[in-house]
Design a protein around this motif. Sequence first.
Motif, PDB file in Angstrom:
ATOM      1  N   ALA A 183      36.671   0.045  -0.998  1.00  0.00           N
ATOM      2  CA  ALA A 183      35.543  -0.163  -1.954  1.00  0.00           C
ATOM      3  C   ALA A 183      34.980  -1.500  -1.624  1.00  0.00           C
ATOM      4  CB  ALA A 183      35.927   0.326  -3.235  1.00  0.00           C
ATOM      5  N   ALA A 184      35.853  -2.548  -1.723  1.00  0.00           N
ATOM      6  CA  ALA A 184      35.635  -3.981  -1.853  1.00  0.00           C
ATOM      7  C   ALA A 184      34.960  -4.306  -0.373  1.00  0.00           C
ATOM      8  CB  ALA A 184      36.794  -4.799  -1.896  1.00  0.00           C
ATOM      9  N   ARG A 185      35.454  -3.807   0.628  1.00  0.00           N
ATOM     10  CA  ARG A 185      35.088  -3.979   2.269  1.00  0.00           C
ATOM     11  C   ARG A 185      33.610  -3.460   2.120  1.00  0.00           C
ATOM     12  NH1 ARG A 185      40.494  -3.686   3.356  1.00  0.00           N
ATOM     13  NH2 ARG A 185      40.690  -1.597   3.268  1.00  0.00           N
ATOM     14  N   ILE A 186      33.473  -2.375   1.681  1.00  0.00           N
ATOM     15  CA  ILE A 186      31.871  -1.770   1.759  1.00  0.00           C
ATOM     16  C   ILE A 186      31.022  -2.613   0.981  1.00  0.00           C
ATOM     17  CG2 ILE A 186      30.549   0.282   0.957  1.00  0.00           C
ATOM     18  CD1 ILE A 186      32.864   2.115   1.870  1.00  0.00           C
ATOM     19  N   ALA A 187      31.576  -3.038  -0.357  1.00  0.00           N
ATOM     20  CA  ALA A 187      30.662  -3.709  -1.168  1.00  0.00           C
ATOM     21  C   ALA A 187      30.431  -4.969  -0.349  1.00  0.00           C
ATOM     22  CB  ALA A 187      31.532  -4.020  -2.281  1.00  0.00           C
ATOM     23  N   GLU A 188      31.563  -5.774   0.235  1.00  0.00           N
ATOM     24  CA  GLU A 188      31.035  -7.097   0.896  1.00  0.00           C
ATOM     25  C   GLU A 188      30.020  -6.760   2.226  1.00  0.00           C
ATOM     26  OE1 GLU A 188      33.812 -10.351   3.451  1.00  0.00           O
ATOM     27  OE2 GLU A 188      34.540  -8.314   2.788  1.00  0.00           O
ATOM     28  N   GLN A 189      30.166  -5.683   2.764  1.00  0.00           N
ATOM     29  CA  GLN A 189      29.304  -5.417   3.888  1.00  0.00           C
ATOM     30  C   GLN A 189      27.779  -5.417   3.395  1.00  0.00           C
ATOM     31  OE1 GLN A 189      29.864  -2.167   6.520  1.00  0.00           O
ATOM     32  NE2 GLN A 189      28.162  -2.209   7.379  1.00  0.00           N
ATOM     33  N   ARG A 190      27.648  -4.551   2.177  1.00  0.00           N
ATOM     34  CA  ARG A 190      26.428  -4.210   1.836  1.00  0.00           C
ATOM     35  C   ARG A 190      25.888  -5.274   0.961  1.00  0.00           C
ATOM     36  NH1 ARG A 190      27.369   1.852  -0.857  1.00  0.00           N
ATOM     37  NH2 ARG A 190      27.738   3.008   1.326  1.00  0.00           N
ATOM     38  N   ALA A 191      26.654  -6.226   0.169  1.00  0.00           N
ATOM     39  CA  ALA A 191      26.158  -7.507  -0.164  1.00  0.00           C
ATOM     40  C   ALA A 191      25.645  -8.461   0.772  1.00  0.00           C
ATOM     41  CB  ALA A 191      27.467  -7.912  -1.202  1.00  0.00           C
ATOM     42  N   THR A 192      26.203  -8.759   1.759  1.00  0.00           N
ATOM     43  CA  THR A 192      25.903  -9.643   2.939  1.00  0.00           C
ATOM     44  C   THR A 192      24.683  -9.145   3.390  1.00  0.00           C
ATOM     45  OG1 THR A 192      28.301 -10.034   3.300  1.00  0.00           O
ATOM     46  CG2 THR A 192      26.784 -10.518   5.047  1.00  0.00           C
ATOM     47  N   GLU A 193      24.389  -7.994   3.724  1.00  0.00           N
ATOM     48  CA  GLU A 193      23.212  -7.409   4.374  1.00  0.00           C
ATOM     49  C   GLU A 193      22.101  -7.399   3.560  1.00  0.00           C
ATOM     50  OE1 GLU A 193      24.162  -3.155   5.090  1.00  0.00           O
ATOM     51  OE2 GLU A 193      25.492  -3.660   7.086  1.00  0.00           O
ATOM     52  N   THR A 194      22.152  -7.240   2.150  1.00  0.00           N
ATOM     53  CA  THR A 194      21.305  -7.400   1.213  1.00  0.00           C
ATOM     54  C   THR A 194      20.708  -8.716   1.061  1.00  0.00           C
ATOM     55  OG1 THR A 194      22.061  -5.502  -0.142  1.00  0.00           O
ATOM     56  CG2 THR A 194      20.406  -6.915  -1.148  1.00  0.00           C
ATOM     57  N   ALA A 195      21.741  -9.681   1.122  1.00  0.00           N
ATOM     58  CA  ALA A 195      21.241 -11.031   1.030  1.00  0.00           C
ATOM     59  C   ALA A 195      20.373 -11.306   2.392  1.00  0.00           C
ATOM     60  CB  ALA A 195      22.703 -12.015   0.970  1.00  0.00           C
ATOM     61  N   LYS A 196      20.669 -10.968   3.440  1.00  0.00           N
ATOM     62  CA  LYS A 196      20.059 -11.095   4.704  1.00  0.00           C
ATOM     63  C   LYS A 196      18.626 -10.640   4.389  1.00  0.00           C
ATOM     64  CE  LYS A 196      23.819 -11.468   7.828  1.00  0.00           C
ATOM     65  NZ  LYS A 196      24.576 -10.815   8.969  1.00  0.00           N
ATOM     66  N   PHE A 197      18.417  -9.165   3.798  1.00  0.00           N
ATOM     67  CA  PHE A 197      17.120  -8.832   3.777  1.00  0.00           C
ATOM     68  C   PHE A 197      16.562  -9.697   2.789  1.00  0.00           C
ATOM     69  CE2 PHE A 197      18.765  -4.351   4.850  1.00  0.00           C
ATOM     70  CZ  PHE A 197      17.842  -4.241   5.788  1.00  0.00           C
ATOM     71  N   LEU A 198      17.114 -10.039   1.846  1.00  0.00           N
ATOM     72  CA  LEU A 198      16.315 -10.907   0.811  1.00  0.00           C
ATOM     73  C   LEU A 198      15.830 -12.331   1.482  1.00  0.00           C
ATOM     74  CD1 LEU A 198      18.247 -10.336  -2.337  1.00  0.00           C
ATOM     75  CD2 LEU A 198      15.950  -9.619  -1.875  1.00  0.00           C
ATOM     76  N   ALA A 199      16.541 -12.836   2.368  1.00  0.00           N
ATOM     77  CA  ALA A 199      16.235 -14.059   3.142  1.00  0.00           C
ATOM     78  C   ALA A 199      14.880 -13.966   4.029  1.00  0.00           C
ATOM     79  CB  ALA A 199      17.274 -14.483   3.670  1.00  0.00           C
ATOM     80  N   THR A 200      14.912 -12.699   4.649  1.00  0.00           N
ATOM     81  CA  THR A 200      13.971 -12.607   5.843  1.00  0.00           C
ATOM     82  C   THR A 200      12.728 -11.711   5.235  1.00  0.00           C
ATOM     83  OG1 THR A 200      15.041 -10.309   6.246  1.00  0.00           O
ATOM     84  CG2 THR A 200      15.533 -12.597   7.553  1.00  0.00           C
ATOM     85  N   ASN A 201      13.025 -10.811   4.160  1.00  0.00           N
ATOM     86  CA  ASN A 201      11.620 -10.150   3.714  1.00  0.00           C
ATOM     87  C   ASN A 201      11.859  -9.860   2.116  1.00  0.00           C
ATOM     88  OD1 ASN A 201       9.659  -8.553   3.411  1.00  0.00           O
ATOM     89  ND2 ASN A 201      10.392  -6.936   4.836  1.00  0.00           N
ATOM     90  N   PRO A 202      11.750 -10.819   1.538  1.00  0.00           N
ATOM     91  CA  PRO A 202      11.736 -10.659   0.064  1.00  0.00           C
ATOM     92  C   PRO A 202      11.196  -9.575  -0.621  1.00  0.00           C
ATOM     93  CG  PRO A 202      10.663 -12.521   0.411  1.00  0.00           C
ATOM     94  CD  PRO A 202      11.293 -12.082   1.660  1.00  0.00           C
ATOM     95  N   ASP A 203      10.025  -8.840  -0.065  1.00  0.00           N
ATOM     96  CA  ASP A 203       9.538  -7.958  -0.727  1.00  0.00           C
ATOM     97  C   ASP A 203       9.860  -6.665  -0.233  1.00  0.00           C
ATOM     98  OD1 ASP A 203       8.069  -9.687  -2.402  1.00  0.00           O
ATOM     99  OD2 ASP A 203       6.589 -10.069  -0.801  1.00  0.00           O
ATOM    100  N   ASN A 204      10.883  -6.430   0.592  1.00  0.00           N
ATOM    101  CA  ASN A 204      11.446  -5.424   1.143  1.00  0.00           C
ATOM    102  C   ASN A 204      11.699  -4.246   0.294  1.00  0.00           C
ATOM    103  OD1 ASN A 204      12.704  -3.069   2.801  1.00  0.00           O
ATOM    104  ND2 ASN A 204      12.790  -4.789   4.306  1.00  0.00           N
ATOM    105  N   LYS A 205      10.880  -3.120   0.305  1.00  0.00           N
ATOM    106  CA  LYS A 205      11.390  -2.120  -0.786  1.00  0.00           C
ATOM    107  C   LYS A 205      12.415  -1.267  -0.512  1.00  0.00           C
ATOM    108  CE  LYS A 205       6.445  -0.710  -1.827  1.00  0.00           C
ATOM    109  NZ  LYS A 205       5.397   0.303  -1.682  1.00  0.00           N
TER     110      LYS A 205
END
Length: 255
Positions: A183-205
């Motif tokens: 669960a922690a490894r999945i959370a780490e991956q998803r949190a990292t990916e979401t942070a990248k999304f927010l950095a490149t496309n903050p309005d991404n639905k």
Amino acid sequence: MKNYWFQFWLVFLISLGGVVILQLPRANENKSSLTQEQAIQEEQQKKLRLDLFKQLPHFGYQNLLANWVFLDFVQYYGDGAARELTGNTLSKDYFRAVVNKDPRFVDSYFILAPATSIFGGDPIESIALMDQGLQYIAPEADLAYQVWIYKAIDETLFLGDNQKARQSYLTAAEWSGYHNTDAARIAEQRATETAKFLATNPDNKLVQASAWVFVYSNARDDQTRELALEKIKQTGAEVIITPSRISVKMPETSN
């Protein structure tokens, strides 16, 4: 002397718990005929009790008091008939009382935070209380990283503060590394990916839809799950639910 105060608090808490238990059958019988006036009166009584808790000395047993306040909140939050009449106006008061008494009570955040931000309509207070509690929570504590995720979700969905949300997701990913679980490894991956999304496309639905998927997946009650599903659909995403997981698919034309 310390033993005396322990006995005092034990009797006090058991007595209060007994009152709640004795009231439950009567309360359940009368919910169908609950009036606005009765609901408001119950709300006022709970507010007075919370104010009393804030003033009581704890003599080293803050966690016991926080546990009781949380259990009282669960009863309050789960009383759907009363909440339809008064709303969730006391959620932030319960949240504040628990954090002030026992900020390391990690599990409480997962109900109190969405109750305050989503249903109580006060994401600013929810974020402030999570900020306060996170100063005392160690990264190694069970599910501590999820508090950062809940904070990031409030910052994304309700404040639109994507920079703060990105930092919260990055911290969640960092804290996930302290836990050797799937669960922690999945959370780490998803949190990292979401942070990248927010950095490149903050309005991404897709970020918004993913945040609501997290809310849905971790909801402790049907009300939260139903609201999360509604919010996911409002982003234009297709919701895919299987026995093991929920996922979303955005239209190719979506931003």
